[in-house]
Design a protein around this motif. Structure first.
Motif, PDB file in Angstrom:
ATOM      1  N   GLU A 137     -14.749   3.509 -18.839  1.00  0.00           N
ATOM      2  CA  GLU A 137     -14.299   4.083 -17.580  1.00  0.00           C
ATOM      3  C   GLU A 137     -13.116   5.018 -17.817  1.00  0.00           C
ATOM      4  O   GLU A 137     -12.341   4.830 -18.741  1.00  0.00           O
ATOM      5  N   GLY A 138     -12.986   5.993 -16.917  1.00  0.00           N
ATOM      6  CA  GLY A 138     -11.832   6.884 -17.000  1.00  0.00           C
ATOM      7  C   GLY A 138     -12.209   8.338 -16.779  1.00  0.00           C
ATOM      8  O   GLY A 138     -13.304   8.648 -16.289  1.00  0.00           O
ATOM      9  N   LYS A 194       0.824  -1.198   0.000  1.00  0.00           N
ATOM     10  CA  LYS A 194       0.000   0.000   0.000  1.00  0.00           C
ATOM     11  C   LYS A 194       0.863   1.256   0.000  1.00  0.00           C
ATOM     12  O   LYS A 194       1.995   1.231   0.475  1.00  0.00           O
ATOM     13  N   ASN A 195       0.315   2.319  -0.554  1.00  0.00           N
ATOM     14  CA  ASN A 195       1.008   3.611  -0.640  1.00  0.00           C
ATOM     15  C   ASN A 195       2.372   3.463  -1.326  1.00  0.00           C
ATOM     16  O   ASN A 195       3.404   3.904  -0.823  1.00  0.00           O
ATOM     17  N   ASN A 213       0.077  11.029  -2.271  1.00  0.00           N
ATOM     18  CA  ASN A 213      -1.085  11.021  -3.182  1.00  0.00           C
ATOM     19  C   ASN A 213      -1.370  12.428  -3.714  1.00  0.00           C
ATOM     20  O   ASN A 213      -2.516  12.819  -3.890  1.00  0.00           O
ATOM     21  N   ALA A 248      -9.509   0.120  -4.663  1.00  0.00           N
ATOM     22  CA  ALA A 248      -8.229   0.122  -5.383  1.00  0.00           C
ATOM     23  C   ALA A 248      -7.461   1.425  -5.131  1.00  0.00           C
ATOM     24  O   ALA A 248      -6.243   1.405  -4.906  1.00  0.00           O
ATOM     25  N   TYR A 249      -8.149   2.544  -5.155  1.00  0.00           N
ATOM     26  CA  TYR A 249      -7.494   3.829  -4.858  1.00  0.00           C
ATOM     27  C   TYR A 249      -7.009   3.873  -3.420  1.00  0.00           C
ATOM     28  O   TYR A 249      -5.898   4.327  -3.146  1.00  0.00           O
ATOM     29  N   THR A 277     -13.457   0.277  -7.247  1.00  0.00           N
ATOM     30  CA  THR A 277     -12.428   1.249  -7.620  1.00  0.00           C
ATOM     31  C   THR A 277     -12.041   2.114  -6.428  1.00  0.00           C
ATOM     32  O   THR A 277     -10.868   2.494  -6.288  1.00  0.00           O
ATOM     33  N   ASP A 323      -6.186   1.417  -1.461  1.00  0.00           N
ATOM     34  CA  ASP A 323      -5.024   0.537  -1.314  1.00  0.00           C
ATOM     35  C   ASP A 323      -3.784   1.155  -1.951  1.00  0.00           C
ATOM     36  O   ASP A 323      -2.714   1.196  -1.342  1.00  0.00           O
ATOM     37  N   PHE A 324      -3.937   1.616  -3.182  1.00  0.00           N
ATOM     38  CA  PHE A 324      -2.773   2.108  -3.915  1.00  0.00           C
ATOM     39  C   PHE A 324      -2.150   3.315  -3.220  1.00  0.00           C
ATOM     40  O   PHE A 324      -0.925   3.430  -3.144  1.00  0.00           O
ATOM     41  N   PHE A 325      -2.986   4.212  -2.706  1.00  0.00           N
ATOM     42  CA  PHE A 325      -2.462   5.439  -2.096  1.00  0.00           C
ATOM     43  C   PHE A 325      -2.347   5.352  -0.576  1.00  0.00           C
ATOM     44  O   PHE A 325      -1.902   6.309   0.069  1.00  0.00           O
ATOM     45  N   ASP A 367      -6.947  -1.083 -12.480  1.00  0.00           N
ATOM     46  CA  ASP A 367      -7.330  -0.767 -11.099  1.00  0.00           C
ATOM     47  C   ASP A 367      -7.840   0.663 -10.933  1.00  0.00           C
ATOM     48  O   ASP A 367      -8.813   0.891 -10.218  1.00  0.00           O
ATOM     49  N   LEU A 368      -7.147   1.631 -11.531  1.00  0.00           N
ATOM     50  CA  LEU A 368      -7.404   3.042 -11.218  1.00  0.00           C
ATOM     51  C   LEU A 368      -8.168   3.780 -12.305  1.00  0.00           C
ATOM     52  O   LEU A 368      -8.595   4.916 -12.111  1.00  0.00           O
ATOM     53  N   LYS A 369      -8.307   3.169 -13.489  1.00  0.00           N
ATOM     54  CA  LYS A 369      -9.124   3.705 -14.593  1.00  0.00           C
ATOM     55  C   LYS A 369      -8.500   4.919 -15.273  1.00  0.00           C
ATOM     56  O   LYS A 369      -9.105   5.505 -16.174  1.00  0.00           O
ATOM     57  N   VAL A 370      -7.323   5.319 -14.823  1.00  0.00           N
ATOM     58  CA  VAL A 370      -6.573   6.391 -15.491  1.00  0.00           C
ATOM     59  C   VAL A 370      -5.104   5.962 -15.560  1.00  0.00           C
ATOM     60  O   VAL A 370      -4.652   5.102 -14.800  1.00  0.00           O
ATOM     61  N   LEU A 412     -10.076  13.989  -6.045  1.00  0.00           N
ATOM     62  CA  LEU A 412     -10.395  13.066  -7.117  1.00  0.00           C
ATOM     63  C   LEU A 412     -11.772  12.496  -6.802  1.00  0.00           C
ATOM     64  O   LEU A 412     -12.012  11.999  -5.699  1.00  0.00           O
TER      65      LEU A 412
END
Lengths: 150, 150
Positions: free
Chosen positions: B94-95, A3-4, A9, B27-28, B24, B30-32, A139-142, B73
């Motif tokens: 999506e996007g 994560k992160n 962000n 996913a955001y 989604t 988790d990723f951030f 995953d993030l759509k962008v 966002l």
């Protein structure tokens, strides 16, 4: 994926693809009441070491930057060599391309993201730093760009 | 069109269309490495007074917001009633959907932009304010949303 991954962000840039950077720069300058910035070419491949989908590419683009609050809006007019810019412009037309984040440790970030299912799409060098686009659509759509300034 | 119509050039929000806001958002998050925000429905048409392409619309969307630096966002999962959200999701998948700017004087801004070749696409009310999407693609290559908070 851990994560992160990026360590932050903070969106630092929004990239927009255009066919005519002069014309669209003027439209932005007029609409927002700011000076029209000069555009410039990205470096040639010997300096930029551009790789697109795993292969060296001669691709270059004209870039122009607008300060829009705390982030930059980047206009991108690519040439016709293979790049994510040209591919996206041909497939989807003018418009949004990516959001960018500042990071430290480009190689490590790319490795972690690739292992986590976000493959490297394009990378290159610029004066004072380097960039990478990772295919984060699933995953993030962008599309995400990483920017590392030395 | 007069220059600097909006009175500022500060991007306050980036909107992203998704099919599954739960998935989604996770996913955001988790990723951030941030908390997954709760999503909520936009108001029903009696409250939102939604208009899309000049006609009243029952359209609603699930929204979730992430703070990403100085801007938000916004993830948007629209229902199947007519809206710019649904139209864009059906046409482009999506996007990315829009960038947003805070303004004062919604009616006047819309009037000036429409006169300048950026027609109103959708508008509506929310608690404490109102929004409008203007078709700015021709000049700016992206969709602009105006947000007016009282």
């Amino acid at each position: 994926m851990e994560k992160n991954v990026l360590g932050n962000n903070v969106i630092t840039q929004i990239g927009v693809l255009v066919h005519d950077i002069e014309k669209t720069s003027q439209a932005y300058a007029d609409f927002f009441g700011v000076e029209k910035p000069n555009w410039f070419w990205t470096d040639t491949v010997d300096v930029a070491q551009t790789e697109y989908r795993g292969s060296r590419s001669e691709a270059r683009a004209k870039l122009a930057f607008f300060d829009m609050g705390s982030l930059q809006l980047e206009l991108i007019e690519p040439d016709h060599e293979p790049s994510t810019w040209r591919e996206s412009l041909d497939q989807n037309g003018e418009g949004f391309h990516h959001i960018a984040f500042g990071i430290k440790g480009m190689k490590e970030k790319i490795a972690v993201m690739e292992a986590g299912g976000m493959p490297l799409l394009q990378k290159g060098e610029y004066t004072g730093g380097r960039y990478a686009y990772l295919d984060s659509f699933k995953d993030l759509k962008v599309l995400i760009e990483l920017l590392e300034n030395d």
